[in-house]
Scaffold this motif. Structure first.
Motif, PDB file in Angstrom:
ATOM      1  N   TYR A  23      12.678   3.153   7.417  1.00  0.00           N
ATOM      2  CA  TYR A  23      12.583   4.591   7.195  1.00  0.00           C
ATOM      3  C   TYR A  23      12.357   4.869   5.711  1.00  0.00           C
ATOM      4  O   TYR A  23      12.954   4.232   4.846  1.00  0.00           O
ATOM      5  CB  TYR A  23      13.863   5.273   7.672  1.00  0.00           C
ATOM      6  N   THR A  24      11.483   5.842   5.420  1.00  0.00           N
ATOM      7  CA  THR A  24      11.194   6.228   4.048  1.00  0.00           C
ATOM      8  C   THR A  24      11.410   7.725   3.889  1.00  0.00           C
ATOM      9  O   THR A  24      10.838   8.521   4.636  1.00  0.00           O
ATOM     10  CB  THR A  24       9.737   5.878   3.675  1.00  0.00           C
ATOM     11  N   SER A  25      12.226   8.100   2.917  1.00  0.00           N
ATOM     12  CA  SER A  25      12.500   9.517   2.676  1.00  0.00           C
ATOM     13  C   SER A  25      11.319  10.173   1.972  1.00  0.00           C
ATOM     14  O   SER A  25      10.441   9.501   1.424  1.00  0.00           O
ATOM     15  CB  SER A  25      13.755   9.672   1.813  1.00  0.00           C
ATOM     16  N   PHE A  26      11.334  11.489   1.948  1.00  0.00           N
ATOM     17  CA  PHE A  26      10.264  12.219   1.278  1.00  0.00           C
ATOM     18  C   PHE A  26      10.222  11.895  -0.217  1.00  0.00           C
ATOM     19  O   PHE A  26       9.151  11.853  -0.814  1.00  0.00           O
ATOM     20  CB  PHE A  26      10.443  13.728   1.476  1.00  0.00           C
ATOM     21  N   LEU A  76       8.469   8.661  -0.626  1.00  0.00           N
ATOM     22  CA  LEU A  76       7.052   8.875  -0.333  1.00  0.00           C
ATOM     23  C   LEU A  76       6.342   9.504  -1.528  1.00  0.00           C
ATOM     24  O   LEU A  76       5.194   9.189  -1.836  1.00  0.00           O
ATOM     25  CB  LEU A  76       6.897   9.764   0.897  1.00  0.00           C
ATOM     26  N   GLU A  77       7.053  10.385  -2.224  1.00  0.00           N
ATOM     27  CA  GLU A  77       6.483  11.059  -3.394  1.00  0.00           C
ATOM     28  C   GLU A  77       6.229  10.083  -4.541  1.00  0.00           C
ATOM     29  O   GLU A  77       5.238  10.200  -5.268  1.00  0.00           O
ATOM     30  CB  GLU A  77       7.441  12.162  -3.845  1.00  0.00           C
ATOM     31  N   LEU A  78       7.123   9.104  -4.696  1.00  0.00           N
ATOM     32  CA  LEU A  78       7.049   8.188  -5.830  1.00  0.00           C
ATOM     33  C   LEU A  78       6.184   6.958  -5.587  1.00  0.00           C
ATOM     34  O   LEU A  78       5.853   6.239  -6.530  1.00  0.00           O
ATOM     35  CB  LEU A  78       8.463   7.729  -6.208  1.00  0.00           C
ATOM     36  N   THR A  79       5.840   6.684  -4.342  1.00  0.00           N
ATOM     37  CA  THR A  79       5.153   5.438  -4.001  1.00  0.00           C
ATOM     38  C   THR A  79       3.870   5.695  -3.214  1.00  0.00           C
ATOM     39  O   THR A  79       3.605   6.815  -2.772  1.00  0.00           O
ATOM     40  CB  THR A  79       6.065   4.527  -3.152  1.00  0.00           C
ATOM     41  N   ASN A  80       3.117   4.615  -3.017  1.00  0.00           N
ATOM     42  CA  ASN A  80       1.888   4.731  -2.223  1.00  0.00           C
ATOM     43  C   ASN A  80       2.138   4.564  -0.730  1.00  0.00           C
ATOM     44  O   ASN A  80       1.190   4.513   0.061  1.00  0.00           O
ATOM     45  CB  ASN A  80       0.817   3.739  -2.697  1.00  0.00           C
ATOM     46  N   LEU A  81       3.417   4.486  -0.322  1.00  0.00           N
ATOM     47  CA  LEU A  81       3.713   4.373   1.108  1.00  0.00           C
ATOM     48  C   LEU A  81       3.237   5.615   1.863  1.00  0.00           C
ATOM     49  O   LEU A  81       2.909   5.543   3.052  1.00  0.00           O
ATOM     50  CB  LEU A  81       5.216   4.165   1.329  1.00  0.00           C
ATOM     51  N   SER A  82       3.197   6.753   1.174  1.00  0.00           N
ATOM     52  CA  SER A  82       2.743   7.991   1.814  1.00  0.00           C
ATOM     53  C   SER A  82       1.263   7.931   2.186  1.00  0.00           C
ATOM     54  O   SER A  82       0.796   8.724   3.009  1.00  0.00           O
ATOM     55  CB  SER A  82       2.983   9.187   0.889  1.00  0.00           C
ATOM     56  N   ARG A  83       0.539   6.993   1.595  1.00  0.00           N
ATOM     57  CA  ARG A  83      -0.893   6.888   1.843  1.00  0.00           C
ATOM     58  C   ARG A  83      -1.242   5.797   2.859  1.00  0.00           C
ATOM     59  O   ARG A  83      -2.413   5.528   3.120  1.00  0.00           O
ATOM     60  CB  ARG A  83      -1.635   6.637   0.517  1.00  0.00           C
ATOM     61  N   LEU A  84      -0.227   5.158   3.401  1.00  0.00           N
ATOM     62  CA  LEU A  84      -0.479   4.109   4.388  1.00  0.00           C
ATOM     63  C   LEU A  84      -0.992   4.704   5.694  1.00  0.00           C
ATOM     64  O   LEU A  84      -0.571   5.775   6.122  1.00  0.00           O
ATOM     65  CB  LEU A  84       0.808   3.323   4.672  1.00  0.00           C
ATOM     66  N   VAL A 105      10.546   1.522  -7.504  1.00  0.00           N
ATOM     67  CA  VAL A 105       9.216   1.863  -8.025  1.00  0.00           C
ATOM     68  C   VAL A 105       9.342   2.989  -9.046  1.00  0.00           C
ATOM     69  O   VAL A 105       9.977   4.019  -8.798  1.00  0.00           O
ATOM     70  CB  VAL A 105       8.275   2.270  -6.877  1.00  0.00           C
ATOM     71  N   ASP A 106       8.737   2.787 -10.217  1.00  0.00           N
ATOM     72  CA  ASP A 106       8.807   3.775 -11.303  1.00  0.00           C
ATOM     73  C   ASP A 106       7.686   4.804 -11.226  1.00  0.00           C
ATOM     74  O   ASP A 106       7.785   5.882 -11.822  1.00  0.00           O
ATOM     75  CB  ASP A 106       8.746   3.066 -12.656  1.00  0.00           C
ATOM     76  N   GLY A 107       6.619   4.482 -10.536  1.00  0.00           N
ATOM     77  CA  GLY A 107       5.488   5.389 -10.443  1.00  0.00           C
ATOM     78  C   GLY A 107       4.275   4.657  -9.913  1.00  0.00           C
ATOM     79  O   GLY A 107       4.337   3.468  -9.576  1.00  0.00           O
ATOM     80  N   MET A 108       3.170   5.366  -9.826  1.00  0.00           N
ATOM     81  CA  MET A 108       1.939   4.776  -9.314  1.00  0.00           C
ATOM     82  C   MET A 108       0.888   4.662 -10.409  1.00  0.00           C
ATOM     83  O   MET A 108       0.743   5.570 -11.246  1.00  0.00           O
ATOM     84  CB  MET A 108       1.392   5.604  -8.152  1.00  0.00           C
ATOM     85  N   GLY A 109       0.179   3.546 -10.405  1.00  0.00           N
ATOM     86  CA  GLY A 109      -0.952   3.356 -11.288  1.00  0.00           C
ATOM     87  C   GLY A 109      -2.235   3.457 -10.494  1.00  0.00           C
ATOM     88  O   GLY A 109      -2.226   3.377  -9.262  1.00  0.00           O
ATOM     89  N   GLN A 110      -3.341   3.623 -11.193  1.00  0.00           N
ATOM     90  CA  GLN A 110      -4.642   3.733 -10.536  1.00  0.00           C
ATOM     91  C   GLN A 110      -5.574   2.658 -11.069  1.00  0.00           C
ATOM     92  O   GLN A 110      -5.699   2.479 -12.279  1.00  0.00           O
ATOM     93  CB  GLN A 110      -5.249   5.120 -10.777  1.00  0.00           C
ATOM     94  N   VAL A 111      -6.200   1.921 -10.151  1.00  0.00           N
ATOM     95  CA  VAL A 111      -7.121   0.860 -10.549  1.00  0.00           C
ATOM     96  C   VAL A 111      -8.335   1.489 -11.227  1.00  0.00           C
ATOM     97  O   VAL A 111      -9.028   2.322 -10.647  1.00  0.00           O
ATOM     98  CB  VAL A 111      -7.558   0.019  -9.337  1.00  0.00           C
ATOM     99  N   LEU A 112      -8.558   1.072 -12.462  1.00  0.00           N
ATOM    100  CA  LEU A 112      -9.680   1.596 -13.243  1.00  0.00           C
ATOM    101  C   LEU A 112     -10.940   0.768 -13.022  1.00  0.00           C
ATOM    102  O   LEU A 112     -12.041   1.303 -12.899  1.00  0.00           O
ATOM    103  CB  LEU A 112      -9.305   1.606 -14.726  1.00  0.00           C
ATOM    104  N   SER A 113     -10.766  -0.555 -12.972  1.00  0.00           N
ATOM    105  CA  SER A 113     -11.926  -1.426 -12.769  1.00  0.00           C
ATOM    106  C   SER A 113     -11.469  -2.773 -12.210  1.00  0.00           C
ATOM    107  O   SER A 113     -10.307  -3.162 -12.344  1.00  0.00           O
ATOM    108  CB  SER A 113     -12.690  -1.646 -14.078  1.00  0.00           C
ATOM    109  N   ARG A 114     -12.408  -3.456 -11.614  1.00  0.00           N
ATOM    110  CA  ARG A 114     -12.169  -4.801 -11.066  1.00  0.00           C
ATOM    111  C   ARG A 114     -13.466  -5.582 -11.151  1.00  0.00           C
ATOM    112  O   ARG A 114     -14.522  -5.078 -10.749  1.00  0.00           O
ATOM    113  CB  ARG A 114     -11.716  -4.702  -9.608  1.00  0.00           C
TER     114      ARG A 114
END
Length: 203
Positions: A63-66, A69-77, A104-113
């Motif tokens: 179970y994941t609380s709101f 979900l706000e702090l992690t990418n689990l909300s996007r699964l 989890v402290d926050g979310m990062g965004q992939v800039l390049s690969r």
């Protein structure tokens, strides 16, 4: 407590919204399936509690609380997505990564690969949230979607990672495309040092 050494990947097979959050069901194949109800499992680096089990824990729910979900990418699964899995450390277990809390402290965004060598070594640049950037240093540790990694370089709010093929294949890093949001946990030792210095110089 975790190490950031991913044990395996799981697949999301069911997502069930409830009043206070979301219940997820994951299917996996543990090397030693001994998961019990109440055990902690890092899901993409976020510490969650197993609430339902089947087949020795190869099928489990959490179970994941709101707030989580706000702090992690689990909300996007979505159903069918792959997640990184690590069970909490056992007493006497070899420590292969670094100290990972599963907070989890926050979310990062992939800039390049991009691939940088013929042997499939890949370079990633990930943009960190502004409030976390002070914790990133060259050769420091970071947890990305639960994976213990070393920061290679830091530049203009982003940090560089170099991943070998084994890491990419054994984790969900193969899905880290440009603009992908990934969970970040900075090195807890850096936070302790920051707190100590703030207390010391505030007197």
């Amino acid at each position: 407590m975790f190490t950031g050494i991913i044990e395996g990947k799981g697949k999301v097979i069911q997502i069930h919204p409830i009043d206070s959050g979301i219940e997820f069901q994951i299917i996996t194949e543990w090397e030693n399936p001994d998961l019990k109800i109440g055990d902690s499992v890092a899901i993409n680096g976020a510490c969650m509690t197993a609430t339902k089990l089947e087949n020795g824990g190869n099928l489990f729910s959490f179970y994941t609380s709101f707030k989580s979900l706000e702090l992690t990418n689990l909300s996007r699964l979505t159903e069918g997505d792959e997640v990184n899995l690590e069970r909490a450390m056992a007493v006497g277990q070899r420590y292969g990564g670094h100290i990972v809390q599963g907070h989890v402290d926050g979310m990062g965004q992939v800039l390049s690969r991009k691939e940088i060598e013929e042997n499939k070594v890949e370079e990633f640049w990930i943009v960190a949230p502004e409030e976390l950037r002070k914790y990133f240093v060259k050769k420091g540790s970071v947890t990305v979607d639960g994976v213990s990694l070393t920061v290679v370089d830091v530049r203009e709010g982003a940090f560089q990672l170099i991943l070998i093929p084994e890491t990419i294949q054994k984790t969900n890093a193969k899905h880290w495309a440009k603009d992908k949001l990934v969970n970040l946990e900075v090195d807890v030792l850096a936070k302790y040092i920051e707190n100590f210095l703030e207390l010391r110089f505030s007197k």
